[in-house]
Design an enzyme around this catalytic site. Structure first.
Site, PDB file in Angstrom:
ATOM      1  N   TYR A  98      -0.912  -4.214  18.896  1.00  0.00           N
ATOM      2  CA  TYR A  98      -0.146  -4.787  17.780  1.00  0.00           C
ATOM      3  C   TYR A  98      -0.029  -6.299  17.931  1.00  0.00           C
ATOM      4  O   TYR A  98      -0.375  -7.056  17.009  1.00  0.00           O
ATOM      5  CB  TYR A  98       1.264  -4.160  17.706  1.00  0.00           C
ATOM      6  CG  TYR A  98       2.237  -4.964  16.862  1.00  0.00           C
ATOM      7  CD1 TYR A  98       2.086  -5.052  15.482  1.00  0.00           C
ATOM      8  CD2 TYR A  98       3.300  -5.660  17.459  1.00  0.00           C
ATOM      9  CE1 TYR A  98       2.966  -5.807  14.701  1.00  0.00           C
ATOM     10  CE2 TYR A  98       4.189  -6.410  16.693  1.00  0.00           C
ATOM     11  CZ  TYR A  98       4.020  -6.487  15.322  1.00  0.00           C
ATOM     12  OH  TYR A  98       4.885  -7.243  14.557  1.00  0.00           O
ATOM     13  N   LEU A 101       3.748 -10.382   4.533  1.00  0.00           N
ATOM     14  CA  LEU A 101       4.415  -9.542   5.545  1.00  0.00           C
ATOM     15  C   LEU A 101       3.681  -8.234   5.798  1.00  0.00           C
ATOM     16  O   LEU A 101       3.971  -7.558   6.791  1.00  0.00           O
ATOM     17  CB  LEU A 101       5.850  -9.195   5.109  1.00  0.00           C
ATOM     18  CG  LEU A 101       6.863 -10.321   5.009  1.00  0.00           C
ATOM     19  CD1 LEU A 101       6.927 -10.831   3.579  1.00  0.00           C
ATOM     20  CD2 LEU A 101       8.239  -9.889   5.463  1.00  0.00           C
ATOM     21  N   THR A 112       5.422 -12.557  14.546  1.00  0.00           N
ATOM     22  CA  THR A 112       6.325 -11.991  15.543  1.00  0.00           C
ATOM     23  C   THR A 112       6.356 -12.806  16.832  1.00  0.00           C
ATOM     24  O   THR A 112       5.380 -13.484  17.161  1.00  0.00           O
ATOM     25  CB  THR A 112       5.868 -10.555  15.883  1.00  0.00           C
ATOM     26  OG1 THR A 112       6.595 -10.067  16.997  1.00  0.00           O
ATOM     27  CG2 THR A 112       4.387 -10.498  16.238  1.00  0.00           C
ATOM     28  N   ASP A 113       7.455 -12.683  17.561  1.00  0.00           N
ATOM     29  CA  ASP A 113       7.531 -13.355  18.867  1.00  0.00           C
ATOM     30  C   ASP A 113       6.645 -12.676  19.915  1.00  0.00           C
ATOM     31  O   ASP A 113       6.395 -13.230  20.983  1.00  0.00           O
ATOM     32  CB  ASP A 113       8.982 -13.414  19.370  1.00  0.00           C
ATOM     33  CG  ASP A 113       9.636 -12.047  19.563  1.00  0.00           C
ATOM     34  OD1 ASP A 113       9.013 -11.022  19.210  1.00  0.00           O
ATOM     35  OD2 ASP A 113      10.780 -12.005  20.063  1.00  0.00           O
ATOM     36  N   LYS A 126       0.829  -1.215   0.000  1.00  0.00           N
ATOM     37  CA  LYS A 126       0.000   0.000   0.000  1.00  0.00           C
ATOM     38  C   LYS A 126       0.865   1.268   0.000  1.00  0.00           C
ATOM     39  O   LYS A 126       0.362   2.356  -0.238  1.00  0.00           O
ATOM     40  CB  LYS A 126      -0.888  -0.036   1.250  1.00  0.00           C
ATOM     41  CG  LYS A 126      -1.872   1.090   1.375  1.00  0.00           C
ATOM     42  CD  LYS A 126      -2.664   0.927   2.680  1.00  0.00           C
ATOM     43  CE  LYS A 126      -3.519   2.148   2.958  1.00  0.00           C
ATOM     44  NZ  LYS A 126      -4.212   2.029   4.252  1.00  0.00           N
TER      45      LYS A 126
HETATM   46  P1  NAD Z   1       7.235  -2.332   8.080  1.00  0.00           P
HETATM   47  O1  NAD Z   1       6.281  -1.499   8.872  1.00  0.00           O
HETATM   48  O2  NAD Z   1       8.601  -1.844   7.819  1.00  0.00           O
HETATM   49  O3  NAD Z   1       6.589  -2.675   6.651  1.00  0.00           O
HETATM   50  C1  NAD Z   1       5.242  -3.022   6.491  1.00  0.00           C
HETATM   51  C2  NAD Z   1       4.897  -2.892   5.020  1.00  0.00           C
HETATM   52  O4  NAD Z   1       3.521  -3.257   4.855  1.00  0.00           O
HETATM   53  C3  NAD Z   1       5.052  -1.460   4.483  1.00  0.00           C
HETATM   54  O5  NAD Z   1       5.736  -1.474   3.253  1.00  0.00           O
HETATM   55  C4  NAD Z   1       3.614  -0.993   4.306  1.00  0.00           C
HETATM   56  O6  NAD Z   1       3.467  -0.047   3.250  1.00  0.00           O
HETATM   57  C5  NAD Z   1       2.888  -2.299   4.023  1.00  0.00           C
HETATM   58  N1  NAD Z   1       1.472  -2.227   4.373  1.00  0.00           N
HETATM   59  C6  NAD Z   1       0.940  -1.775   5.531  1.00  0.00           C
HETATM   60  N2  NAD Z   1      -0.408  -1.826   5.482  1.00  0.00           N
HETATM   61  C7  NAD Z   1      -0.728  -2.352   4.271  1.00  0.00           C
HETATM   62  C8  NAD Z   1      -1.955  -2.661   3.633  1.00  0.00           C
HETATM   63  N3  NAD Z   1      -3.116  -2.435   4.238  1.00  0.00           N
HETATM   64  N4  NAD Z   1      -1.928  -3.207   2.407  1.00  0.00           N
HETATM   65  C9  NAD Z   1      -0.746  -3.429   1.774  1.00  0.00           C
HETATM   66  N5  NAD Z   1       0.447  -3.131   2.320  1.00  0.00           N
HETATM   67  C10 NAD Z   1       0.460  -2.597   3.558  1.00  0.00           C
HETATM   68  O7  NAD Z   1       7.254  -3.733   8.814  1.00  0.00           O
HETATM   69  P2  NAD Z   1       8.448  -4.774   8.996  1.00  0.00           P
HETATM   70  O8  NAD Z   1       9.193  -4.424  10.214  1.00  0.00           O
HETATM   71  O9  NAD Z   1       9.153  -4.955   7.721  1.00  0.00           O
HETATM   72  O10 NAD Z   1       7.606  -6.096   9.324  1.00  0.00           O
HETATM   73  C11 NAD Z   1       7.140  -6.932   8.273  1.00  0.00           C
HETATM   74  C12 NAD Z   1       6.369  -8.093   8.895  1.00  0.00           C
HETATM   75  O11 NAD Z   1       7.225  -8.816   9.761  1.00  0.00           O
HETATM   76  C13 NAD Z   1       5.169  -7.660   9.738  1.00  0.00           C
HETATM   77  O12 NAD Z   1       4.135  -8.571   9.507  1.00  0.00           O
HETATM   78  C14 NAD Z   1       5.669  -7.742  11.167  1.00  0.00           C
HETATM   79  O13 NAD Z   1       4.615  -8.026  12.036  1.00  0.00           O
HETATM   80  C15 NAD Z   1       6.658  -8.893  11.071  1.00  0.00           C
HETATM   81  N6  NAD Z   1       7.780  -8.862  12.028  1.00  0.00           N
HETATM   82  C16 NAD Z   1       8.544  -7.729  12.184  1.00  0.00           C
HETATM   83  C17 NAD Z   1       9.641  -7.761  13.058  1.00  0.00           C
HETATM   84  C18 NAD Z   1      10.555  -6.560  13.240  1.00  0.00           C
HETATM   85  O14 NAD Z   1      11.430  -6.601  14.104  1.00  0.00           O
HETATM   86  N7  NAD Z   1      10.413  -5.501  12.483  1.00  0.00           N
HETATM   87  C19 NAD Z   1       9.937  -8.942  13.769  1.00  0.00           C
HETATM   88  C20 NAD Z   1       9.115 -10.056  13.594  1.00  0.00           C
HETATM   89  C21 NAD Z   1       8.042 -10.024  12.706  1.00  0.00           C
HETATM   90  O1  DAU Z   2       9.860  -8.701  18.694  1.00  0.00           O
HETATM   91  C1  DAU Z   2       9.496  -8.439  17.380  1.00  0.00           C
HETATM   92  C2  DAU Z   2       8.898  -7.052  17.275  1.00  0.00           C
HETATM   93  O2  DAU Z   2       9.972  -6.133  17.427  1.00  0.00           O
HETATM   94  C3  DAU Z   2       8.164  -6.811  15.953  1.00  0.00           C
HETATM   95  O3  DAU Z   2       7.069  -7.670  15.865  1.00  0.00           O
HETATM   96  C4  DAU Z   2       7.706  -5.360  15.858  1.00  0.00           C
HETATM   97  O4  DAU Z   2       7.127  -5.132  14.581  1.00  0.00           O
HETATM   98  C5  DAU Z   2       8.915  -4.455  16.031  1.00  0.00           C
HETATM   99  O5  DAU Z   2       8.495  -3.114  16.020  1.00  0.00           O
HETATM  100  C6  DAU Z   2       9.646  -4.769  17.330  1.00  0.00           C
HETATM  101  O6  DAU Z   2       8.842  -4.359  18.481  1.00  0.00           O
HETATM  102  P1  DAU Z   2       9.496  -3.606  19.741  1.00  0.00           P
HETATM  103  O7  DAU Z   2       8.422  -2.868  20.420  1.00  0.00           O
HETATM  104  O8  DAU Z   2      10.328  -4.532  20.542  1.00  0.00           O
HETATM  105  O9  DAU Z   2      10.513  -2.600  18.947  1.00  0.00           O
HETATM  106  P2  DAU Z   2      10.873  -1.069  19.175  1.00  0.00           P
HETATM  107  O10 DAU Z   2      12.025  -0.775  18.274  1.00  0.00           O
HETATM  108  O11 DAU Z   2       9.680  -0.190  19.102  1.00  0.00           O
HETATM  109  O12 DAU Z   2      11.395  -1.044  20.674  1.00  0.00           O
HETATM  110  C7  DAU Z   2      12.495  -1.833  21.101  1.00  0.00           C
HETATM  111  C8  DAU Z   2      12.676  -1.593  22.588  1.00  0.00           C
HETATM  112  O13 DAU Z   2      13.137  -0.241  22.796  1.00  0.00           O
HETATM  113  C9  DAU Z   2      11.394  -1.711  23.394  1.00  0.00           C
HETATM  114  O14 DAU Z   2      11.693  -2.270  24.664  1.00  0.00           O
HETATM  115  C10 DAU Z   2      10.927  -0.262  23.563  1.00  0.00           C
HETATM  116  C11 DAU Z   2      12.234   0.502  23.609  1.00  0.00           C
HETATM  117  N1  DAU Z   2      12.171   1.879  23.063  1.00  0.00           N
HETATM  118  C12 DAU Z   2      11.692   2.039  21.792  1.00  0.00           C
HETATM  119  C13 DAU Z   2      11.626   3.291  21.209  1.00  0.00           C
HETATM  120  C14 DAU Z   2      11.056   3.474  19.820  1.00  0.00           C
HETATM  121  C15 DAU Z   2      12.649   2.962  23.781  1.00  0.00           C
HETATM  122  O15 DAU Z   2      13.125   2.809  24.924  1.00  0.00           O
HETATM  123  N2  DAU Z   2      12.597   4.207  23.201  1.00  0.00           N
HETATM  124  C16 DAU Z   2      12.092   4.422  21.953  1.00  0.00           C
HETATM  125  O16 DAU Z   2      12.029   5.597  21.502  1.00  0.00           O
END
Ligand code: NAD
Ligand code: DAU
Length: 352
Positions: free
Chosen positions: A158, A85, A133-134, A38
């Protein structure tokens, strides 16, 4: 050209999705990779500039929340497999505005499941792979690890939306025999991550001499995995998993937030030629995230034993590489934090 497989990757313009699309397009020229995204604030086609003209790649802009659009897309393309994803992925935003998460993560996933169910016959070699996700497992105390049999206990909007989508994916397997697989991964880090998440946000703030908002006491623990290792794991699971199975993916790399932040501050001082200690002065302890999960840790033994996967990159090397990428890609950082993206980047936009 006839392709061996036509694979739909959703969310391919996002952080993890763009690494996966790049891997699949380059590694499998015989597959057609269709990236459906999107392009929300988190999706950016800049992430895929290097492969956008590849003959086995196509980008489609669209919303998985539209059932009609998804149904038409499946009819037109006759995908063999889906790697899903697309999601709203930032916990803080889910606290401020759960509905986007319900719509994309739950309704969007069901739309994809329905389209796959209607288009796939039981004799075909199809797969619906849900990337999860975990956080669905909830929060750990000081000890223990999440395994594939840990009960679900999501605690943020989330993680509750991701848990719902996992349950629905499994329900389609049990009820309709849809061939599915799920993986649950720990925190990813690496290039092309929107700078709202801890690591890129803090790199960008240090670079701009802005404060580093540490939630609570900074004692929460996350298990960090290099994003390219996650993409490799998805590739392996996609090709080798047993249908209906779940695989945990993690880095065996637990860090207390404050310790990780101090390591980042030191590397940033070195990279920016500032006296050691300069960046640490930017640390500011702020009100904790509501319902902040204390600790995540993944036991990835099943993936190691069954499919031979282990992380390839040591964290010390990975975090340096990551910091250098953001410093060397100033244009990317400026682009995703300015213009129409500015309102999404502004921390005032969502209240924790
Ligand atoms: P991200 O937010 O970087 O990317 C999400 C993508 O999905 C974006 O490109 C966005 O444009 C697209 N999107 C959002 N809503 C949409 C919709 N309605 N239709 C079509 N596209 C849409 O996320 P990410 O960090 O790359 O995570 C990808 C996947 O992996 C997610 O499902 C997330 O739950 C999972 N995940 C993320 C992490 C992490 O640490 N980032 C860890 C474990 C699992
Ligand atoms: O565990 C997998 C998940 O990891 C994914 O499913 C999510 O999409 C991804 O966003 C991530 O979630 P977290 O909440 O763990 O990630 P975040 O980077 O937001 O935060 C990491 C840790 O840092 C968390 O304990 C919150 C803390 N934090 C985060 C931000 C943004 C801060 O202390 N300050 C901040 O400004």
């Amino acid at each position: 050209m006839t392709f061996l497989k036509k694979i739909l990757i959703t969310g391919g313009a996002g952080f993890i999705g763009s690494h996966l699309v790049r891997l699949m397009v380059n590694k499998y020229p015989s597959y057609k990779i269709v990236n459906l995204d999107k392009l929300t604030y988190a999706g950016n086609l800049e992430n895929l500039k290097d492969i956008e003209t590849s003959s086995n790649y196509e980008f489609i802009k669209g919303d998985i929340v539209s059932a009609e659009f998804i149904a038409d897309l499946f009819k037109k393309y006759q995908f063999d497999a889906v790697i899903h994803l697309a999601a709203e992925s930032h916990v803080d935003r889910s606290i401020a505005n759960p509905m986007d998460f319900i719509m994309t993560n739950i309704v969007g996933t069901v739309n994809l499941l329905n389209a796959a169910k209607s288009n796939w016959s039981s004799t075909k070699n199809n797969l619906f792979y849900h990337v999860s996700t975990d956080e669905v497992y909830g929060s750990l105390g000081q000890t223990g690890m999440f395994t594939e049999s840990t009960s679900y206990d999501p605690r943020s909007p989330y993680s509750a939306s991701k848990a719902s989508s996992d349950h629905l994916v499994r329900a389609y397997f049990h009820t309709y025999h849809l061939p599915i697989v799920i993986s649950n991964c720990s925190n990813n880090y690496g290039s092309h991550q929107f700078p709202e998440k801890l690591i890129p946000l803090f790199i960008n703030n240090i670079k701009n001499n802005k404060s580093l908002p540490v939630y609570g006491k900074g004692e929460n623990v996350r298990d960090w995995l290099w994003v390219e290792d996650h993409a490799r794991a998805i590739d392996l699971i996609f090709h080798n998993a047993k249908i209906g199975e779940t695989y945990n993916i993690g880095g065996h790399n637990e860090w207390k937030n404050i310790d990780l932040i101090r390591v980042m501050c030191k590397i940033m001082d070195e990279e920016l030629n500032r006296p050691i200690g300069t960046s640490e002065k930017l640390i500011t302890y702020v009100t904790d995230r509501a319902g902040h999960d204390l600790r995540y840790a993944i036991d990835a033994t099943k993936l190691k034993n069954e499919l031979g996967w282990t992380p390839s990159l040591q964290f010390e090397e990975g975090i340096k590489k990551t910091i250098r990428w953001y410093l060397e890609n100033e244009n990317w950082l400026n682009q995703v934090t300015s213009g129409e993206y500015q309102k999404y980047y502004d921390k005032q936009y969502f209240n924790r």
